[in-house]
Every structure is written in structure tokens, then in C-alpha cells.
Design an enzyme around this catalytic site. Structure first.
Site, PDB file in Angstrom:
ATOM      1  CG  HIS A  41       4.717   6.562 188.713  1.00 29.99           C
ATOM      2  ND1 HIS A  41       5.190   5.518 189.470  1.00 29.99           N
ATOM      3  CD2 HIS A  41       5.110   7.701 189.327  1.00 29.99           C
ATOM      4  CE1 HIS A  41       5.839   6.015 190.519  1.00 29.99           C
ATOM      5  NE2 HIS A  41       5.812   7.330 190.450  1.00 29.99           N
TER       6      HIS A  41
ATOM      7  CG  ASN B 277       9.920  15.169 184.697  1.00 28.48           C
ATOM      8  OD1 ASN B 277      10.826  15.363 183.913  1.00 28.48           O
ATOM      9  ND2 ASN B 277      10.129  14.883 185.965  1.00 28.48           N
TER      10      ASN B 277
END
Length: 184
Positions: free
Chosen positions: A79, A96
Site C-alpha cells: 500500500h 516489508n
């Protein structure tokens, strides 16, 4: 084509990069993949035109990842908007980073400097990691967590103020498509 970028591509898509229509379409419509391809180029030996292009993309998507940061292979941007990484930060492989997270510098005091983040680390939405600290391997930083202290390997960090919970395989199920030693 840069091998490190191909590993970023693999982490973000779960597929090996191939010259073809599918990879072209993925590149065309995934701003985080386009950004990382250009970021890798600039961080290694980009020219002034590439630096300007990276700056424009950074402003467009809110991806302020300094080309001076050292980032291991297989970065996953989830995102990918409003992510900030300071120039002195060191980030390991298979990490991440998610929307709104900050990996930033502390400007004064005993933790003056930037974080060093290990391998297989999950940094949740709106989390902040600041200062000259070390985050170990296999660590999950939960969403909305503020971290300004060292975190040992195999931990989950939750809250503000944050607390550490030891857990083997803390990122299992959260870190997928690893590259490097674990790549099969």
C-alpha cells in the site's frame, strides 16, 4: 536490468520478472515497482535526469526513500504511499514497509542517528522507527507502533509506548516470497 530490482519485483508480485506483456503491464500499473526500479538505479549510479525523475515520483506517491539509504534485496512496499526512509538508514533483505511508516533519524541525544533494520522485518502501517537503534531479524512491528529502542531477533513489537513480545517465527505468514538464502 538490475538483479536487486528483480528481487524487489519478485517480492512484490510473487513472480519472476520476464520480458513480456505480463511484466510490462505490471510495471505500467504498479507505481511502487516503477519507483523501486528507478530508486535502485539512482542509488547505485543514477545520473541527474534519473534523480529528477525519482524526485518527481517521490512527490507524486509520497515515497520519500533517500537514495543514500542502504536497502537489501527484496524490499516489499505494501500500500505504497507516504513511506519515509532517512538517508542513513540500513535495511536488510526481505523487509516489508507499509503505508505511512517512517524509518527516521534522531537529531540529538544518545540515539542520534538512523536505525539499522535486520532481515525479514515487517513494518506495519503508520509505524515509526527512529534513532541509532538496531531492529533484529524476524521482527514484526505492529501498525501504529513507535520504536526508539533496540529490538532483539524473533520479536513482535506492539503499541505506543511499545512493548516487546518474544516469538519464534514472528513474521511467518507476513513475509512472503523471500529472496536470497531462502529463495528456492
Amino acid at each position: 536490468m538490475n538483479d536487486r530490482w528483480k528481487k524487489d519485483y519478485y517480492r512484490m508480485t510473487g513472480e519472476k520478472y520476464k520480458n513480456g506483456i505480463k511484466s510490462f503491464a505490471t510495471m505500467r500499473f504498479s507505481h511502487q515497482i516503477k519507483y523501486m526500479k528507478l530508486w535502485r538505479k539512482v542509488s547505485e549510479k543514477g545520473n541527474i535526469v534519473d534523480k529528477i525523475r525519482l524526485h518527481i515520483k517521490a512527490k507524486k506517491y509520497g515515497l520519500e526513500i533517500s537514495p543514500k539509504a542502504k536497502i537489501g534485496e527484496g524490499l516489499y512496499l505494501g500500500h505504497a504511499f507516504e513511506i519515509t526512509v532517512a538517508g542513513g538508514a540500513i535495511i536488510g533483505a526481505n523487509v516489508n514497509l507499509h503505508k505511512g511508516c517512517t524509518i527516521g533519524a534522531e537529531n540529538r541525544g544518545e540515539r542520534k542517528g538512523c536505525p539499522i533494520i535486520g532481515e525479514k522485518v515487517y513494518v506495519g502501517i503508520n509505524s515509526t522507527i527512529v534513532g541509532n537503534i538496531h531492529v533484529g531479524n524476524d521482527v514484526m512491528i505492529a501498525p501504529n507502533t513507535f520504536v526508539n529502542f533496540d529490538v532483539p531477533d524473533h520479536s513482535i513489537v506492539v503499541g505506543n509506548p511499545a512493548s516487546i513480545h518474544k516469538k519464534e517465527n514472528a513474521t511467518q505468514g507476513y513475509i512472503a516470497f523471500c529472496v536470497g538464502k531462502e529463495e528456492g
